[in-house]
Scaffold this active site. Structure first.
Site, PDB file in Angstrom:
ATOM      1  N   HIS A  21      19.900  -8.462 -26.341  1.00 39.88           N
ATOM      2  CA  HIS A  21      20.228  -7.446 -25.103  1.00 39.88           C
ATOM      3  C   HIS A  21      21.277  -6.383 -25.612  1.00 39.88           C
ATOM      4  O   HIS A  21      22.021  -6.982 -26.279  1.00 39.88           O
ATOM      5  CB  HIS A  21      20.675  -8.424 -23.523  1.00 39.88           C
ATOM      6  CG  HIS A  21      20.662  -7.587 -22.499  1.00 39.88           C
ATOM      7  ND1 HIS A  21      21.862  -6.703 -22.307  1.00 39.88           N
ATOM      8  CD2 HIS A  21      19.978  -7.631 -21.176  1.00 39.88           C
ATOM      9  CE1 HIS A  21      21.514  -6.097 -21.084  1.00 39.88           C
ATOM     10  NE2 HIS A  21      20.701  -6.805 -20.523  1.00 39.88           N
ATOM     11  N   ARG A  44      23.582   0.310 -16.010  1.00 37.93           N
ATOM     12  CA  ARG A  44      22.913   1.548 -16.542  1.00 37.93           C
ATOM     13  C   ARG A  44      21.816   1.994 -15.693  1.00 37.93           C
ATOM     14  O   ARG A  44      21.541   3.073 -15.568  1.00 37.93           O
ATOM     15  CB  ARG A  44      22.124   1.151 -17.962  1.00 37.93           C
ATOM     16  CG  ARG A  44      23.377   0.945 -18.970  1.00 37.93           C
ATOM     17  CD  ARG A  44      22.655   0.547 -20.403  1.00 37.93           C
ATOM     18  NE  ARG A  44      22.536  -0.770 -20.324  1.00 37.93           N
ATOM     19  CZ  ARG A  44      21.212  -1.308 -20.766  1.00 37.93           C
ATOM     20  NH1 ARG A  44      20.414  -0.438 -20.986  1.00 37.93           N
ATOM     21  NH2 ARG A  44      20.811  -2.549 -20.592  1.00 37.93           N
TER      22      ARG A  44
END
Length: 472
Positions: A263, A286
């Site tokens: 990740h 994000r």
């Protein structure tokens, strides 16, 4: 913790003495979302369940999920005017997987997503009234509820539902140690009471293994992906992969074990930057508009590309880390989660000039360029929020992030109902697996939001198939 004694009337030694209406309990191993989904599905159909959990608390890694669960054609999407389709969602899933994986499992995952969201909303009482877009998605489909972390909410409410049902026994501190398989059929489960050291066997003809992945196991990472063994991880210390090992020993076939997801954003804690364990910086940060800057305060990637691509980009930067930068509008959208990150000293609230000093003018220009609404040089099109009216006094929320071992795509091979397949491709009768312990669903790289979905889809499918056998 004498489960055998409690269910002795259901597990007689001599099968000829067993009443046709007295069947042994189904044993579910693991209390994350996959295990709880199986258990609740069975209990609602009057099938007795013994739930074994190795840890001190119930919930597993699912409890920590922070972005949400994917679904298409949902009521929430419709209310917000979002048009999605099987084809678009399926293509996003297989593109993220690099066209690797079991296509039948991937089709079921996507096709059942509408039902999964509806089940959580109507049967479990989880509103899921907010949708975000994560990396690698062509549409906005990752669901959560307003003001509460999705993993915590889903597990808390589902666990409460399970506990309410008659016919269930829940035991923590119970570690799976083996399976009794005779003539390709399940006969029992072996487990260890981690407190007393007592070993026991539960006689049963149906087992659901939902023990999760192996992202904390240095031994298994060294065996399958030695290049990742020194990466920090977001996984709990109980994520050791015993399920995969035991299923293979029982005759199951392990697939895709070499595919481990890195990740891109694990928080670097200021007071413990070298810690091997990292808090996950939710992908939704994000998704709502957050950007990544390197040590020179330049953008360097489409923040909503797939996880493998963003991770690769960060690893190529100085120090293998980046700044995650959020605006005040982004903070308001994800306040419940960002407040937690601030409390844990993972995100700081600051002004642009305080953070960037002599480089403030450069960062202001960059943020204004990002905020102009058009597709940028890195190919990012979707920007839920931007940085309006940016100036030296603009309030920003900033954390440092680095790539981390997050999810293991490999596991035991299953069919579309979660039944474990042996090395000849034949189902092992009565043996099921769901969630991260299974392989084939995510290929080389999991699409964000598909983990919780996998747990619900294949956890409930396993429960439904076992319940049908109990009717016979």
């Amino acid at each position: 913790m004498s489960i055998n004694h409690h269910f002795s009337k259901l597990t007689k030694e001599d099968p000829s003495e067993e009443s046709t209406d007295m069947k042994p309990p189904v044993v579910v191993v693991g209390s994350g979302l996959a295990g709880l989904s199986s258990a609740y599905t069975l209990l609602l159909r009057n099938v007795p369940v013994v739930l074994l959990e190795k840890g001190e608390k119930f919930g597993g890694n699912s409890m920590k999920a922070s972005s949400g669960i994917n679904g298409m054609h949902t009521e929430t999407q419709k209310l917000k005017g979002i048009e999605d389709s099987f084809e678009v969602f399926y293509n996003d899933t297989i593109n993220s997987a690099k066209h690797v994986g079991d296509k039948d499992l991937q089709r079921v995952l996507v096709n059942d997503s509408t039902k999964a969201i509806d089940w959580l909303k109507t049967s479990i009482g989880v509103p899921l009234n907010v949708v975000n877009r994560l990396g690698g998605h062509s549409q906005t489909r990752t669901h959560r509820s307003e003001g509460v972390p999705p993993g915590f909410e889903i597990i808390s409410k589902l666990l409460a539902k399970v506990k309410e049902q008659p016919g269930v026994e829940l035991h923590n501190g119970a570690k799976l140690t083996g399976l009794d398989i005779v003539d390709n059929k399940v006969k029992g489960v072996k487990y260890l009471n981690v407190t007393s050291g007592e070993e026991s066997t539960i006689k049963t003809s149906n087992v659901v293994i939902a023990t999760g992945g192996f992202g904390y196991s240095k031994e298994l990472l060294s065996k399958y992906t030695p290049h990742y063994v020194d990466f920090p991880t977001t996984n709990d210390k109980n994520t050791q992969g015993e399920g995969q090992v035991i299923l293979e020993n029982a005759g199951g076939e392990l697939i895709d074990m070499e595919y481990v997801q890195i990740h891109p954003t694990g928080f670097i804690k200021k007071d413990d930057p070298q810690s091997n364990w990292k808090f996950l910086a939710a992908e939704s940060l994000r998704g709502i508009g957050g950007i990544l800057l390197n040590a020179k305060f330049d953008r360097f990637v489409n923040e909503l590309d797939t996880r493998d691509a963003v991770s690769k980009a960060i690893l190529a930067q100085e120090g293998k880390k980046a700044y995650l930068v959020l605006s005040d509008d982004m903070y308001k959208d994800f306040k419940f989660q960002i407040d937690f990150y601030k409390k844990m000293n993972l995100i700081e609230e600051t002004t642009l000039s305080e953070k960037f000093g002599d480089d403030s003018a450069k960062v202001i220009e960059l943020l204004r360029e990002y905020s102009n609404g058009s597709e940028d040089q890195f190919g990012r099109k979707f920007k839920q929020h931007v940085f309006p009216d940016v100036s030296p006094d603009t309030t920003l929320y900033i954390g440092e992030v680095t790539p981390v071992v997050h999810f293991t795509m490999g596991g035991v091979k299953i069919d579309i109902n979660g039944e474990v397949l042996n090395k000849d491709g034949v189902p092992i009768e009565g043996l099921y697996a769901a969630g991260e312990v299974s392989g084939g669903v995510h290929g080389k790289n999991r699409l964000g939001g598909n983990s919780l979905l996998e747990c619900v889809v294949f956890g409930t499918r396993a429960g439904e198939q076992i319940a049908e056998k109990y009717k016979l």
